[in-house]
Design an enzyme around this catalytic site. Structure first.
Site, short mmCIF file in Angstrom:
data_model
loop_
_atom_site.label_atom_id
_atom_site.label_comp_id
_atom_site.label_asym_id
_atom_site.label_seq_id
_atom_site.Cartn_x
_atom_site.Cartn_y
_atom_site.Cartn_z
N ASP A 68 0.86 -1.18 0.00
CA ASP A 68 0.00 0.00 0.00
C ASP A 68 0.89 1.23 0.00
OD1 ASP A 68 -2.88 1.09 0.34
OD2 ASP A 68 -1.69 2.23 1.78
N HIS A 111 -6.19 4.72 5.58
CA HIS A 111 -5.30 5.61 4.84
C HIS A 111 -3.95 5.78 5.51
CE1 HIS A 111 -8.52 6.47 2.09
NE2 HIS A 111 -9.29 6.87 3.06
#
Length: 329
Positions: free
Chosen positions: A27, A164
């Site tokens: 990620d 996030h």
């Protein structure tokens, strides 16, 4: 219906021989979604061939520019000021990716961001295939109302702690990927692997206008590729592509979904061959190129409605090698 993925494959059960031998669940957080945006943090969970976690790694990255949507990722200029530059972490990042399939949620975005950073550093990421967990969920026909990461996580009972944040998002994805992989193995499902080609053509295009130095810190919401105005195709549209025949200059070609070659480069090659690249599907469209003809995107649905021919990226690449000249007016 596939078996319960948490119990589908026991340690002694034969594993599909064609499956990869290791995975790097990745990620990245970025300054935005555009072609010239930068990575500001990255995380990698290394998994073995059956999806068991081997180790994990996380780093901040100094983007040498405004960090973009701080309200999303929480990383301010002050936090990133002392972080290493991407060239400084490229070797360690490479060690985490080397010889593994890159796994990400909406993998085309993460791969393009990573490939661009390596291209800026004048090197290439040592990864040759990627797997999108959205595509895998579709292959498994998981009963999901949407394909957001939090929805996939909830389906497998994985708890998100910091959305996030690259390290937590990678952890969540690794925990959701493991049962998905087991379910695929139990059903001998073909993994939706796509080729990762390093960028060999790259240049940073400076931003122009008020967003270059102000506004929302340079962040541009919307698509991750900037709009590009192309010159009009000089050839008349000869109609639809016919299976078994060559493409012809002037044909209108549209693209949908994830592609192995960066979309802009693929479109450029089509234009150079004399084709008209279209951003939408109409009755005049000659051909739709997609690697996921069952995706249900608006372009795929319109192609079905209009009877537009559909080919995958590999077939299109072959067709580009021998495009017939346009018919004289």
């Amino acid at each position: 219906m596939l078996e319960d993925p948490t119990t589908a494959v026991s340690p002694g059960t034969p594993w599909p021989a064609a499956y990869p031998k290791g995975y790097a669940v990745v990620d990245v957080e970025t300054t935005g979604l555009a072609r010239d945006d930068r990575i500001i943090s990255a995380a990698v969970y290394r998994l073995d061939e059956r999806g068991e976690v081997e180790d994990h790694w996380y780093t901040l990255v100094n983007p040498e520019r405004d960090p973009g949507p701080v309200w999303i990722h929480g990383l301010t200029s002050e936090v990133l000021e002392g972080a290493p530059l991407f060239p400084d972490i490229a070797e360690e990042f490479s060690a985490r990716l080397d010889g593994r399939v890159l796994v990400a949620h909406n993998a085309v975005f993460d791969w393009q961001m990573i490939a661009r950073e390596y291209a800026r550093a004048k090197t290439a990421a040592p990864v040759r295939q990627r797997l999108c967990t959205i595509a895998l969920a579709k292959e498994l026909d998981l009963p999901l109302p949407n394909h957001k990461l939090e929805t996939l996580a909830a389906h497998f009972g994985v708890v998100q702690r910091r959305a996030h944040h690259a390290l937590d998002d990678a952890r969540v994805l690794a925990e959701a990927f493991r049962p998905s992989l087991r379910a695929a193995a139990a059903g001998n499902v073909r993994l939706p692997l796509l080729e990762c080609r390093p960028l060999t053509e790259w240049s940073d295009t400076p931003r122009i206008g008020p967003q270059a130095s102000g506004g929302h810190g340079g962040y541009r919401p919307g698509g991750w590729r900037p709009a590009r105005k192309r010159p009009a195709c000089p050839y008349p549209n000869p109609g639809r592509y016919e299976d078994g025949r060559p493409l012809k200059q002037g044909m209108r070609v549209a693209f949908s979904g994830d592609t192995s070659i960066e979309r802009e480069l693929l479109e450029d090659r089509a234009v150079e061959a004399g084709l008209h690249v279209s951003t939408s599907i109409s009755r005049l469209t000659s051909l739709l190129v997609t690697n996921d003809p069952d995706s249900g995107t608006s372009k795929v649905l319109k192609a079905r409605q209009f009877g537009t021919p559909v080919v995958d990226e590999a077939a299109f690449g072959q067709l580009l090698r021998d495009v017939a000249p346009a018919t004289e007016r």
